[in-house]
Structures are given as C-alpha cells and as structure tokens.
Design an enzyme around this catalytic site. Structure first.
Site, short mmCIF file in Angstrom:
data_model
loop_
_atom_site.label_atom_id
_atom_site.label_comp_id
_atom_site.label_asym_id
_atom_site.label_seq_id
_atom_site.Cartn_x
_atom_site.Cartn_y
_atom_site.Cartn_z
N ASN A 13 -7.71 5.81 16.31
CA ASN A 13 -7.72 7.24 16.62
C ASN A 13 -9.16 7.58 16.98
O ASN A 13 -10.01 7.66 16.11
CB ASN A 13 -7.25 8.04 15.39
N LYS A 15 -10.38 10.26 18.05
CA LYS A 15 -10.77 11.66 17.78
C LYS A 15 -11.52 12.22 19.00
O LYS A 15 -11.18 11.86 20.12
CB LYS A 15 -11.57 11.73 16.48
N HIS A 98 -2.19 15.05 12.04
CA HIS A 98 -3.44 14.52 11.47
C HIS A 98 -4.10 15.59 10.59
O HIS A 98 -4.04 16.77 10.90
CB HIS A 98 -4.39 14.10 12.59
N GLU A 100 -7.04 16.48 10.26
CA GLU A 100 -8.04 17.34 10.92
C GLU A 100 -7.35 18.48 11.67
O GLU A 100 -7.88 19.59 11.75
CB GLU A 100 -8.92 16.50 11.85
N GLU A 170 -2.76 8.99 5.06
CA GLU A 170 -4.21 9.17 5.19
C GLU A 170 -4.70 10.15 4.13
O GLU A 170 -4.66 11.38 4.35
CB GLU A 170 -4.54 9.71 6.58
N GLY A 176 -13.33 9.43 7.07
CA GLY A 176 -14.69 9.63 7.57
C GLY A 176 -15.73 9.74 6.47
O GLY A 176 -16.87 10.13 6.72
N SER A 216 -11.22 5.41 6.32
CA SER A 216 -12.36 4.49 6.14
C SER A 216 -11.94 3.02 6.09
O SER A 216 -12.57 2.22 5.41
CB SER A 216 -13.18 4.87 4.90
P1 13P Z 1 -11.90 7.02 9.50
O1 13P Z 1 -11.38 5.62 9.72
O2 13P Z 1 -13.08 7.36 10.34
O3 13P Z 1 -12.07 7.33 8.06
O4 13P Z 1 -10.73 7.99 10.03
C1 13P Z 1 -9.44 7.77 9.62
C2 13P Z 1 -8.57 8.63 10.42
O5 13P Z 1 -8.58 9.84 10.29
C3 13P Z 1 -7.68 8.01 11.39
O6 13P Z 1 -6.76 8.92 11.88
#
Ligand code: 13P
Length: 255
Positions: A13, A15, A98, A100, A170, A176, A216
């Site tokens: 992903n 982002k 997601h 976010e 997640e 992150g 992560s």
């Molecule tokens: P990270 O791997 O950067 O922690 O992000 C995970 C994520 O949100 C994947 O959708």
C-alpha cells in the site's frame, strides 16, 4: 494445516507516495525480484499512478490495485473515483476501509460496506482492512471492534463473493509506528477474524479466506509473522516503497 489451503498475498500500500516516474522506476526494480514468487503479489498505488503501474506490470506477476473507491457508480461526487472507473482501466484490486481513511476521512463501517458492495459489483477484488486503536486494545475490546468491523463490512456479501475478498488485520497502533504486533498477537486476532467469518458463513469459507496482517511488517520481521497459522500474507506500507525490502517480504511468504 488449513494454511496450505489458502493463498498468501503480499500487497503493498503505497499510500500518498511516488510520482509517475518514481512509480515506474520502483516497479522496474521490483518486477525481476519477485518474478518467481509463490504467493500473490499486488501493489496498491495512488490513482495518479494506476495507468503507469498497469503499463509497467504488463507481463509480470504483479497485480495492481487502488487505495479506495467510491460507492456510487457515477454522479456528483467531486474528487471521487468509482469502482467501475477502476475496473475499466484494468485495475484488479482495491483497498477498502484502511484505518487512515477511517481516522482522517470520516470512513465508517457503513460506508465501508457500501464501498465493498460497489467494488464487488464492478468485479474488483477487495482488500478489506479492519483493526483496533491502541485505546481499544488497552480497554480489552479488540475482538468486539474487529468483529463488528468485519461483520458490517461483509453485510450483504454472499459466500460465493468471498473469493473476491481478502481481509487485512491492521492494528492501528502498529501502522507506520515501527511497533509491530507480536507474531502471537497478529495470529490471535487473525484467528478471531476467521471465527467471525465462520460464524457468518461456514467453516469451509473461513478456512479458505486469506487474512493478511499489516502494521510495520518489514524484511526482518516478515518471516515470523508469516509463519503463523492464521497469517496469510501482509499489507505493507513503508517497506513496500523499497523494492529490496518488499521483495524480501514476498520471499518470506513464498517459503
Ligand atoms: P506500515 O507498513 O507503514 O506500518 O503501514 C501498514 C499499512 O497501513 C498498510 O496498509
């Protein structure tokens, strides 16, 4: 034992990262590194990179996805993109729900359900994200939260349509932050989600469901996480932006 019945999928992903030339370069570097993967390999990229990604992945084993879609087929929704628009381009996957989007853009379980419906109707495969906040984990309600998110999102999805759904657990506190869930924590919640799917449909449907872990995950910790019985791949943020790191995770899933 049932793990062998399921296909592991490693999805990146991206982002809000990468311009088109950067996307082209990253895919060019990634493709040869993952060509022998024994798992699904997908990159979910910003809308502006979809055409570039589709072109750059032609003839490779890398699938392309978007990071969201709207629930309406078309209409007065300024700034939005429909599932049909994605499917028409040749996009195969879409990330929905997601954290976010839930945290920053007002996404709710109900809008997630509507987007899932639209994506399935357009023929896309959905990567459906669920996960608890740190406060929710600390309050001991992780199962209630991910259970509800899963149940609402799958409302109206038939058993046949489950073949087009990948679930992704997640935990929001692990995204992150560099703070990964332990392999045991990831497996525990993934297993719980599988029991929720079994309750909604049946055990065979649950056994066949690909449930990823995300948060992560990186080249170093991937192997331990992916070795867990109920972890069928990963949804990778930061580490998907570097070809060698993403390829190492794909390799770990291919063992
Ligand atoms: P990270 O791997 O950067 O922690 O992000 C995970 C994520 O949100 C994947 O959708």
């Amino acid at each position: 034992m049932n793990k062998k019945l399921r296909k592991a999928v490693i999805a990146g992903n991206w982002k809000m990262n990468k311009t088109r030339p950067e996307a082209k370069a990253l895919i060019g570097e990634l493709a040869p590194l993952v060509k022998d993967a024994d798992c699904g390999v997908v990159i979910c990229v910003p809308y502006t990179n979809l055409e570039t990604a589709l072109e750059a992945t032609k003839g490779t084993n890398i699938g392309v996805g978007a990071e969201n879609c709207h629930w309406a087929e078309s209409g007065a929704f300024t700034g939005e993109i429909s599932a049909r628009m994605l499917a028409e381009m040749g996009v195969q996957y879409v990330v929905i729900g997601h954290s976010e989007r839930r945290q920053y853009f007002g996404e709710t379980d109900v809008t997630v359900q509507k987007r899932v419906r639209a994506a399935l109707d357009a023929g896309l495969t959905v990567i459906l994200c669920v996960g608890e906040l740190l406060e929710q984990r600390e309050a001991g309600i992780t199962e209630e939260i991910v259970g509800m998110q899963t149940k609402v999102a799958l409302g109206g999805v038939t058993k046949e349509e489950l073949a087009k759904i990948i679930l992704a657990y997640e935990p929001v506190w692990a995204i992150g932050t560099g703070k990964t869930a332990t392999a045991a924590q990831a497996n525990e919640v993934n297993h719980y989600i599988r029991t929720v799917v079994a309750g909604l449909y049946d055990q065979a449907a649950a056994d066949a469901m690909t449930i990823q872990y995300g948060g992560s995950m990186n080249a170093k910790n991937a192997e331990e996480l992916l070795d867990q019985e109920d972890v069928d791949g990963g949804l990778i943020g930061g580490a998907s932006l570097k070809a060698p790191d993403f390829a190492a995770i794909v390799k770990a899933a291919s063992r």
